[in-house]
Each structure stands twice: as C-alpha cells, then as structure tokens.
Design a protein around this motif. Structure first.
Motif, mmCIF file in Angstrom:
data_model
loop_
_atom_site.group_PDB
_atom_site.id
_atom_site.type_symbol
_atom_site.label_atom_id
_atom_site.label_comp_id
_atom_site.label_asym_id
_atom_site.label_seq_id
_atom_site.Cartn_x
_atom_site.Cartn_y
_atom_site.Cartn_z
ATOM 1 N N ARG A 274 0.856 -1.186 0.000
ATOM 2 C CA ARG A 274 0.000 0.000 0.000
ATOM 3 C C ARG A 274 0.897 1.243 0.000
ATOM 4 O O ARG A 274 1.873 1.323 0.733
ATOM 5 N N LYS A 275 0.537 2.219 -0.824
ATOM 6 C CA LYS A 275 1.289 3.465 -0.898
ATOM 7 C C LYS A 275 1.447 4.054 0.517
ATOM 8 O O LYS A 275 0.507 4.011 1.305
ATOM 9 N N PRO A 276 2.608 4.620 0.845
ATOM 10 C CA PRO A 276 2.780 5.190 2.188
ATOM 11 C C PRO A 276 1.727 6.245 2.507
ATOM 12 O O PRO A 276 1.379 7.057 1.643
ATOM 13 N N ASP A 277 1.219 6.218 3.733
ATOM 14 C CA ASP A 277 0.288 7.250 4.174
ATOM 15 C C ASP A 277 1.036 8.388 4.850
ATOM 16 O O ASP A 277 0.653 9.540 4.761
ATOM 17 N N GLU A 278 2.103 8.026 5.557
ATOM 18 C CA GLU A 278 2.893 9.045 6.257
ATOM 19 C C GLU A 278 4.102 9.389 5.394
ATOM 20 O O GLU A 278 4.899 8.504 5.070
ATOM 21 N N GLN B 102 4.813 0.531 6.913
ATOM 22 C CA GLN B 102 4.474 1.924 6.540
ATOM 23 C C GLN B 102 4.480 2.100 5.027
ATOM 24 O O GLN B 102 4.222 3.202 4.521
ATOM 25 N N GLY B 103 4.832 1.052 4.279
ATOM 26 C CA GLY B 103 4.795 1.117 2.812
ATOM 27 C C GLY B 103 6.114 1.455 2.146
ATOM 28 O O GLY B 103 6.146 1.792 0.960
ATOM 29 N N VAL C 97 -5.428 8.459 9.065
ATOM 30 C CA VAL C 97 -5.049 7.107 8.652
ATOM 31 C C VAL C 97 -3.546 6.928 8.797
ATOM 32 O O VAL C 97 -3.066 5.896 9.268
ATOM 33 N N ALA C 98 -2.799 7.953 8.413
ATOM 34 C CA ALA C 98 -1.340 7.855 8.473
ATOM 35 C C ALA C 98 -0.867 7.554 9.892
ATOM 36 O O ALA C 98 -0.019 6.689 10.108
ATOM 37 N N ARG D 289 -1.856 4.098 11.088
ATOM 38 C CA ARG D 289 -0.987 3.113 10.439
ATOM 39 C C ARG D 289 0.390 3.065 11.115
ATOM 40 O O ARG D 289 0.968 1.999 11.284
ATOM 41 N N SER D 290 0.895 4.217 11.482
ATOM 42 C CA SER D 290 2.200 4.263 12.151
ATOM 43 C C SER D 290 2.185 3.474 13.458
ATOM 44 O O SER D 290 3.120 2.741 13.766
ATOM 45 N N ALA E 188 2.231 -0.056 12.611
ATOM 46 C CA ALA E 188 3.554 -0.439 12.091
ATOM 47 C C ALA E 188 4.524 -0.682 13.242
ATOM 48 O O ALA E 188 5.322 -1.624 13.221
#
Lengths: 376, 376
Positions: free
Chosen positions: A95-99, A220-221, B52-53, B56-57, B60
């Motif tokens: 999945r493309k990084p969100d952060e 994290q992608g 979401v970021a 997700r972190s 992770a």
C-alpha cells in the motif's frame, strides 16, 4: 572562594559519576564472581584449559546466546533476512505510504529503534561506495555460497533477486544505523572462551532489532533491506550517521560504549532527516594511545600512523586509516578457538575512561592552582 | 547543626535521584514528543481515531515489535518452543551433565539470564499445583488446537509428546523465572493503539530470553521446558521465586518495574539454589490504593477486599486474592482494539513512586521539625 567553588564543582562531578555508576558497579561485582568460576575453563591456547565442566559451561553460555541469531540468520535475502516483507502482509507492505512527512517519520523511526533494542541510532544518506559489489562469501556456510551474486541498483519498485544478482531499487537512498552495546563485564575476560557468548548475544540482539525495524518500515509502505554484517560496510555508514569515529583497532568507537558494540544497518527509501558525523577526539587519542596495538596477541594492529595503503585483501587502498592485518587476526581466532577481543577489552574508551578525561579536562582548565600537583 | 545536616542528607538524596534519572528524563521527553504525534491515531473506542497515516504508524510500530515473537512462537512443544533441544546438538544435550555443583550452576544461570535480556531472575522449587492440567487452547490459532492434550509427569528421561499428552520427566523439580521490564514511556499512552507495541516488544524479548536460557541448560545436559504464557501459571511461580507480590490488578508487582513487566519461566531438573519470596508491602498498599480499580474502563477490577471465591472461569476458587473479572477485561480489549493497559499505567508502582516514598520515609523519620509542613 572561587577556588573553593571549583573544588566543589569537581568533587560534585566525581560524586555524580560515582553514584550513577554504583548500580553498574554492583552488577559488575556480582557478575565478576560468576565469571571467575566460568573462566577457569578458558580454551585459549596461551592459557591452561580448566575442567571439562567449566569449559562446557562457557560453551553452553555461548550456545544459549547464539540460538536466536542462528534462527534469524545472516545471509542476504534469505528467510528472516529477506529483502521484502517477512511477517507484514502485502496489504500493508504494497500500500502506498500514508505518512510522508520527513520529521514525523524520523521521529517515529528513532522511537522504534529504541523500542526494538538499539542503544544508539542515526540516519545518513546512502553512499553507494560502501555497498558491496557482490554478496559476501560465507565460508562457514559453503552450501549457501551462491556464486557471489552481484548487488546492483535498478529502476524497480521492490527489491528483487535473480540467478546472477540481487537488485536494490534506485529509490533506496537512506541508511538507518543502529548500535547495540555489548556486556562490558564479560568482555573483560578476553581472550577467554566467554567472548564467544559476549559476541553472540550482540548478534542475537542486532538480529532482533534489524528484523523488527525492517518490518516497521515495510508496514508503513517503504522498502527496507536488512544489513547484518552483509550488503554494506558498517563502519563508514555508522560514522556518516553520527554514531562515532573510526579507531586504531579498525572498528567504530562511540562515546557511549567505546568500540564495545555491534552495528547493524537498514537501507530504505523512507524519507529521513540525516544526522551529522561527530568528532570527540578519537583520531588524536588513538594516534598517541596505541594500547590495542601493543596488547594485540597476534600483532595484527599497526603501531604506525594512518596510511592509504591496505596490508592485504581484507582491506582496501585509498582510504586514510590505520591499516591492520585482519587476515592475521582471523587466523589467531582460529588457532585460539575464541573470538579473542583483547583489543576491545583494553581500549580506554571501553573501560569507561571517558568521564575521567572529562573531569581531568575540567580540572586542568578551571583549577590552574592545582597544576603543580596534577601535571607534576 | 544536626537539623541542617538532615536537610543536606535529604537534599542530597533528591539530587542523587534527579541525576541518576536525568538520562531517563531526556529519553522520556524525547519519546514523549514522538508519542504525541503517533497517538493522534488512537483507535480506542472512547477516543476519536486520528488520521489514517498516524493510525498506520501505530500499527507499524506493533508489526515491528511482534515480528520476532511471531517467529519464536507461543505453542507448547512446537518449533522453537520445543521441550527438547532446538539448536544444541545431541552430543551436548544427551551427554551426562559435567557441572553438578548447585552453587556454581545457580550463579551461572543467573548470569546467563541477565546476558539473555532478563532484567530480573529468581529460582524456586516447582509446585505442580501451578502446572496446567492441559495445554492452553489458543483461540487465535484454531488450527493448532490439539484437543487440549493433558500435561503429565512421568518417570522418563527427556520430555515426550504422544497423541493425547505432553509428558514432563519426574526429575523436573525447579523453575527459573525471568522478568522483562517494559517501556514505561509507551505505557503512559494507554489505552492507545501503541500499547500493542508495548506489549509485543515484551513478548519478543521474553521469547529471546526463554529460548536462549533453555538452550544454555540443555547444552549443560539438563532438561529445559520453556513456558511462554503456557504450561504454568506465571504469577505464583514468580512470587515463589522472589520477584514480587500479587497486586490488586491481578498481575505481579515488582519493586523494580511495578506491574509493568513480562514474566517467563523455564522448568528444569538442573540443581538450583532457591530464592525466598519477598514482602515490600504490596498487599497493604493495594488494600487502600484501589487506583487501578477506579480507573479500569471496563470495571473488571474489584474495589472490594481479597476473597477465596472466583468470579468466573478465568480464575479459580480457593486462593485468597483480589478476584477480578478477566473475561470482561478481555472483551473490552476486543471492543477497543487495543491492549488497554490502563491498570498498568496508573499503578503508582509503575510510575516509579517508590523512591519518592523512600525520601518521604527518611524525611519523616529524621526531620521531625518538618512535621508541621509535611504532615499538615
């Protein structure tokens, strides 16, 4: 009055150091009594081998220390050293990084490193000069020799491997370097058989830290490539990432652990703020100290100045450094049957002398009236 | 003059504590800024989920922390949790022990535990009342459910498994209990999603310690059975081994970490000197404190006195203790999607209040002239 205050300042510094080290001292005394028992079974060639029971105990300590590292492994892109996700699902990894904020990612990654057991952590730009041209030939695992595949960079999204090469994506531009401090008490038994355990537990801890860190980054992608004594030269990476400086004995010297640590790296395309190299006087200190060279049982460490010329294939020309004979060093390990580690154990930086230097520094600077006493 | 000296003593103690904790403080401040960023992504039901970021972190961080424990495993007598040698060769494991001196073995084993990452270690005689009658049913791994095989003791030399039972040799008479302190800074974010990572890294460290310890023991020629939340009840074992006392919240409370630690055991037939249980006032403190019970979001912890009657199948009758509703607690975890951990985070013992109590104790005792101020 001012002189009195200065004396108080120095006394206070000494007191602080004494108190902060008091727990270490107790631990040391406790461990020391165990160590005396164990090391009667030293297997080093210069020292009588003790009873079978004690020699076996030393080996058992090593067997325990090496169990996890032998599972998590050392070979490039194999099993838990995979260059792609190990346990993290594809849903997260691909999945493309969100952060994408560089400061948030840097802060998160440093937090993660500490959580995963790293005592030190730094980031640097990846210098491809320090990536191996080919995978290392592991002479202890001849079956895994894969004809020394080349390591190349290419325009791909995720790391790949084919019959002739391991491929790192061109996007991989950063390195995270983690330092794992080793048990100083056990090191002091060098060159006993216990140095095996001392070294192995470092490898176990670094194998935990590096796999955990890679999975954190993948989740994290981003791409993460574990380098456990593989793929890259660790010392120049660690210097670039601000962990320490190169010492005479040929390894990294850090302010916190001297040379008594393991270093492990992760290559990644995660955006990261870089740390700056540090200079705490190691070059000048090593120029004059030479203790490691004098005490090295195999005389592998040079007592001469830094040069650009390598002494054999274990090193390379063109870098100004102390050129040591690592081939001779390794042969000595083979003869003695231990990891030797004498250079690490005698280094004043390992011995925690740094704070004594601090105090002497302050004393000399602030208390000129003591010069006749201190400087003779 | 004497009062002045007393003030100096207390000031000095405060100074010492401040200085010894100064590095922890910096680490905490540093981590805290990271945590603030991360926990904006909390997933707990009572708290808005952040971006979401950030969510997700958090996840992770947990994925990284859980990687190694998921490899080293949790199920009785499977793979790296094997009841017999994993990496140690039969030459070592099946050779009669060479070292049989109880004091040497105890000292070596304590040294080994610390080397393998245990912060605390103690030994006790194995009380078979605290060994499970059957293997635990792991509801997260239904495929591994082996019809709840019985755990039995028999006159055999090495552990065995057949279609209906796992068998422990009758010679296995000792337990080694290791405590792994958890990261307090991350715990303070409870009940955020980060408590997942906090708990997982504890499991990773305990899985490393327990496998290493078992291999160390096997290499010496003794039997070692790893108990990672399996096979035995950890808390009574830990109490017997002198690690701490039972607290109101239902877990072990230690002087060093409060309840903020993981506990893991090894059963063995290695001769070991036993430690004595300790009493540092937990029962009396928990009687009056009740903070965990008041703050528990699911009201699973009793505010009443200790009784002999269990509240449901998660506990059992006949032991005088605080009877909590662990079923309700677990359901709350499910609802919230985190490990909650509020009870651990609010416990005064976790918060490191112990040394403040020490200082207050000394103050009250030595400085009666301050009573009007301190005791109002």
């Amino acid at each position: 009055m001012k002189q009195y205050l200065n004396v108080m300042i120095v006394m206070n510094m000494l007191l602080i150091h004494l108190l902060t080290n008091i727990r270490c001292l107790f631990t040391f005394l406790y461990l020391n009594s165990s160590i005396k028992t164990l090391t009667a079974g030293k297997t080093h060639k210069d020292i009588d081998v003790g009873s079978v029971a004690l020699a076996r105990s030393c080996q058992a300590l090593h067997h325990g220390a090496t169990a996890v590292e032998s599972i998590l492994g050392f070979t490039e892109n194999k099993e838990y050293q995979s260059w792609n996700a190990v346990k993290v699902s594809k849903t997260w990894y691909k999945r493309k990084p969100d952060e994408t904020d560089i400061d948030i990612l840097t802060s998160q990654t440093k937090l993660a490193a500490r959580l995963y057991g790293a005592d030190l952590v730094g980031m640097a730009e990846l210098d491809r000069n320090f990536v191996y041209s080919h995978v290392a030939k592991n002479r202890f695992r001849p079956k895994e020799d894969r004809n020394r595949k080349a390591i190349n960079f290419k325009d791909i999204e995720y790391p790949e491997e084919n019959d002739t090469e391991l491929i790192i994506p061109n996007s991989v531009n950063n390195v995270i370097v983690m330092g794992i401090g080793n048990a100083r008490e056990i090191l002091q038994t060098a060159p006993s058989a216990m140095t095996h355990a001392h070294s192995s537990i470092g490898y176990t801890r670094q194998s935990v830290a590096v796999l955990s860190m890679c999975e954190f980054i993948r989740s994290q992608g981003y791409v993460a490539i574990p380098c456990s004594n593989t793929t890259v030269l660790q010392v120049p990476m660690a210097i670039a990432a601000g962990l320490g400086q190169a010492g005479r004995l040929g390894t990294l010297i850090t302010p916190e652990f001297g040379p008594n640590l393991k270093v492990v790296s992760v290559l990644t395309n995660m955006p990261l703020r870089h740390d700056k190299p540090i200079d705490f006087g190691v070059t000048e200190f090593c120029e004059t100290c030479k203790k490691c060279a004098r005490e090295c049982p195999s005389k592998s460490i040079t007592e001469g100045p830094r040069t650009f010329t390598a002494r054999n294939t274990c090193s390379q020309d063109g870098v100004l450094k102390w050129q040591n004979d690592y081939m001779k060093c390794l042969e000595y390990w083979g003869e003695g049957g231990t990891n030797c580690s004498v250079c690490l154990s005698v280094c004043p930086y390992t011995k925690g002398a740094a704070w004594i230097h601090d105090v002497i520094g302050v004393t000399i600077d602030k208390m000129r009236f003591l010069d006749p006493v201190l400087l003779g």
